[in-house]
Design a protein around this motif. Sequence first.
Motif, mmCIF file in Angstrom:
data_model
loop_
_atom_site.group_PDB
_atom_site.id
_atom_site.type_symbol
_atom_site.label_atom_id
_atom_site.label_comp_id
_atom_site.label_asym_id
_atom_site.label_seq_id
_atom_site.Cartn_x
_atom_site.Cartn_y
_atom_site.Cartn_z
ATOM 1 N N ALA A 1 10.450 30.476 4.107
ATOM 2 C CA ALA A 1 9.132 29.897 4.347
ATOM 3 C C ALA A 1 8.073 31.125 3.741
ATOM 4 O O ALA A 1 7.068 30.530 3.434
ATOM 5 C CB ALA A 1 8.836 29.608 5.826
ATOM 6 N N ASP A 2 8.475 32.358 3.809
ATOM 7 C CA ASP A 2 7.725 33.302 2.970
ATOM 8 C C ASP A 2 7.812 33.573 1.696
ATOM 9 O O ASP A 2 7.575 34.675 1.301
ATOM 10 C CB ASP A 2 7.877 34.738 4.142
ATOM 11 N N GLY A 3 8.911 32.713 1.134
ATOM 12 C CA GLY A 3 9.220 32.871 -0.356
ATOM 13 C C GLY A 3 10.170 34.102 -0.755
ATOM 14 O O GLY A 3 10.296 34.546 -1.828
ATOM 15 N N HIS A 4 10.814 34.558 0.240
ATOM 16 C CA HIS A 4 12.079 35.451 -0.028
ATOM 17 C C HIS A 4 13.352 34.661 -0.252
ATOM 18 O O HIS A 4 13.474 33.658 0.153
ATOM 19 C CB HIS A 4 12.207 36.141 1.232
ATOM 20 N N TYR A 5 14.141 35.248 -1.286
ATOM 21 C CA TYR A 5 15.510 34.381 -1.589
ATOM 22 C C TYR A 5 16.398 34.304 -0.094
ATOM 23 O O TYR A 5 16.312 35.309 0.675
ATOM 24 C CB TYR A 5 16.125 35.410 -2.514
ATOM 25 N N PHE A 6 16.661 33.171 0.003
ATOM 26 C CA PHE A 6 17.449 33.053 1.009
ATOM 27 C C PHE A 6 19.016 32.812 0.860
ATOM 28 O O PHE A 6 19.460 31.905 0.093
ATOM 29 C CB PHE A 6 16.929 31.839 1.934
ATOM 30 N N ILE A 7 19.906 33.773 1.547
ATOM 31 C CA ILE A 7 21.253 33.603 1.235
ATOM 32 C C ILE A 7 21.946 33.104 2.493
ATOM 33 O O ILE A 7 21.867 34.137 3.616
ATOM 34 C CB ILE A 7 21.949 34.809 0.693
ATOM 35 N N ASP A 8 22.323 32.211 2.782
ATOM 36 C CA ASP A 8 23.262 31.861 4.102
ATOM 37 C C ASP A 8 24.606 32.495 4.199
ATOM 38 O O ASP A 8 25.539 31.753 4.492
ATOM 39 C CB ASP A 8 23.349 30.128 4.149
ATOM 40 N N ARG A 9 24.374 33.832 4.324
ATOM 41 C CA ARG A 9 25.833 34.558 4.724
ATOM 42 C C ARG A 9 25.542 35.656 6.019
ATOM 43 O O ARG A 9 24.482 35.413 6.494
ATOM 44 C CB ARG A 9 26.127 35.362 3.706
ATOM 45 N N ASP A 10 26.488 36.404 6.320
ATOM 46 C CA ASP A 10 26.412 37.291 7.539
ATOM 47 C C ASP A 10 25.603 38.400 7.229
ATOM 48 O O ASP A 10 25.485 39.122 6.362
ATOM 49 C CB ASP A 10 27.772 37.807 7.701
ATOM 50 N N GLY A 11 24.422 38.191 7.781
ATOM 51 C CA GLY A 11 23.082 39.357 7.623
ATOM 52 C C GLY A 11 23.510 40.571 8.058
ATOM 53 O O GLY A 11 23.086 41.739 7.602
ATOM 54 N N LEU A 12 24.378 40.942 9.260
ATOM 55 C CA LEU A 12 24.656 42.095 9.601
ATOM 56 C C LEU A 12 25.688 42.694 8.674
ATOM 57 O O LEU A 12 25.516 43.969 8.247
ATOM 58 C CB LEU A 12 25.559 42.025 11.214
ATOM 59 N N LEU A 13 27.055 42.066 8.113
ATOM 60 C CA LEU A 13 27.530 42.571 7.094
ATOM 61 C C LEU A 13 26.962 43.057 5.831
ATOM 62 O O LEU A 13 27.441 43.588 5.299
ATOM 63 C CB LEU A 13 28.773 41.725 7.005
ATOM 64 N N PHE A 14 25.963 42.350 5.546
ATOM 65 C CA PHE A 14 25.223 42.449 4.239
ATOM 66 C C PHE A 14 24.755 43.695 4.060
ATOM 67 O O PHE A 14 24.730 44.357 2.985
ATOM 68 C CB PHE A 14 24.131 41.450 4.100
ATOM 69 N N ARG A 15 24.653 44.529 5.196
ATOM 70 C CA ARG A 15 24.118 45.885 5.191
ATOM 71 C C ARG A 15 25.131 46.753 4.464
ATOM 72 O O ARG A 15 25.038 47.550 3.533
ATOM 73 C CB ARG A 15 24.193 46.330 6.536
ATOM 74 N N HIS A 16 26.603 46.382 4.704
ATOM 75 C CA HIS A 16 27.636 47.120 3.863
ATOM 76 C C HIS A 16 27.777 46.909 2.361
ATOM 77 O O HIS A 16 28.096 47.676 1.514
ATOM 78 C CB HIS A 16 28.903 47.123 4.529
ATOM 79 N N ILE A 17 27.427 45.530 2.010
ATOM 80 C CA ILE A 17 27.300 45.146 0.684
ATOM 81 C C ILE A 17 26.121 46.011 -0.054
ATOM 82 O O ILE A 17 26.571 46.253 -1.024
ATOM 83 C CB ILE A 17 26.976 43.713 0.580
ATOM 84 N N GLU B 1 36.004 45.037 10.872
ATOM 85 C CA GLU B 1 35.768 43.705 10.513
ATOM 86 C C GLU B 1 36.093 43.758 8.816
ATOM 87 O O GLU B 1 35.394 43.059 8.056
ATOM 88 C CB GLU B 1 34.045 43.193 10.647
ATOM 89 N N ASN B 2 37.207 44.167 8.638
ATOM 90 C CA ASN B 2 37.708 44.231 7.278
ATOM 91 C C ASN B 2 37.914 42.901 6.588
ATOM 92 O O ASN B 2 37.698 42.765 5.575
ATOM 93 C CB ASN B 2 39.082 45.110 7.083
ATOM 94 N N GLN B 3 38.605 42.031 7.450
ATOM 95 C CA GLN B 3 38.834 40.811 6.927
ATOM 96 C C GLN B 3 37.260 39.922 6.552
ATOM 97 O O GLN B 3 37.287 39.219 5.277
ATOM 98 C CB GLN B 3 39.553 39.553 7.741
ATOM 99 N N LEU B 4 36.343 39.826 7.375
ATOM 100 C CA LEU B 4 35.139 39.367 7.119
ATOM 101 C C LEU B 4 34.656 40.151 6.007
ATOM 102 O O LEU B 4 33.809 39.259 5.259
ATOM 103 C CB LEU B 4 34.289 39.545 8.474
ATOM 104 N N LEU B 5 34.215 41.376 5.801
ATOM 105 C CA LEU B 5 33.771 42.062 4.841
ATOM 106 C C LEU B 5 34.331 41.699 3.588
ATOM 107 O O LEU B 5 33.586 41.440 2.454
ATOM 108 C CB LEU B 5 33.775 43.661 5.075
ATOM 109 N N ALA B 6 35.705 41.406 3.462
ATOM 110 C CA ALA B 6 36.476 41.185 2.191
ATOM 111 C C ALA B 6 35.779 39.780 1.899
ATOM 112 O O ALA B 6 35.833 39.548 0.503
ATOM 113 C CB ALA B 6 37.898 41.102 2.219
#
Length: 257
Positions: free
Chosen positions: A71-87, A104-109
């Motif tokens: 709604a604020d015009g930001h790109y929206f990606i429907d993935r794990d928001g907490l793990l995206f920190r490591h990405i 959480e190695n499997q999830l991060l992979a």
Amino acid sequence: MERKINRGEKECEEKHSNSEGSEQDKDYKTTLITLNVGGYLYITQKQTLTKYPDSFLEGIINGKIMCPFDADGHYFIDRDGLLFRHILNFLRNGELLLPEGFRENQLLAQEADFFQLKVLSDAVKSRWEKEQLASRETTFLEITDSHDRSQGLRIFCNAPDFIAKIKSRIVLVSKSRLDGFPEEFSVSSNIIQFKYFIKSENGTRLVLKEDNTFVCTLETLKFEAIMMALKCGFRLLTSLDCSKGSIVHSDALHFIK
């Protein structure tokens, strides 16, 4: 007339300068990208997100891949928001750096695969495999006390993380020592050697971190190591000699996990 001309030139220069500044600000702002990943907002530079060609994020930023906006015009990606920190940290640093105890190695992979970052995916999977292999290996712990008490106490463990816990538990030599002992203990990756720790006069004590109590004898120090071993899931293998009277008086203790 001359004054008016000079004033006009000055106003023109100011407008030109302001125009250049405005353009620079505009260019700078366009290099900042806000992403909404699973409800978590991340602000980073365009060059960070486009670091790896043909990745999912590079495709979004350069218009190769269609991405919805919130709604604020930001790109929206429907993935794990907490793990995206490591990405994002991987994109910034160029290497995999995870916090201690990360499990959480499997999830991060999976996240790395989704974002089409093969280098990160391979690094996570390699880390995961090493941890699984290490968990299948038997962990040994040995606490030995020489008959000659002047040689002190030796703690050996093939798990460096346990050695690190022992080291952090016994923090430092009390500043109020009066005896001028040499270095009380030395540490390698697998061994802690407590040397000459035989006296119990005032001042020959180690400060413990959690409850601020004092270790004044070799036996008390050994007892501390034994209690930590049991808390960490080690099992005692040594057959105790009843003539010793106490577990801390045994010359050698062997544990396994």
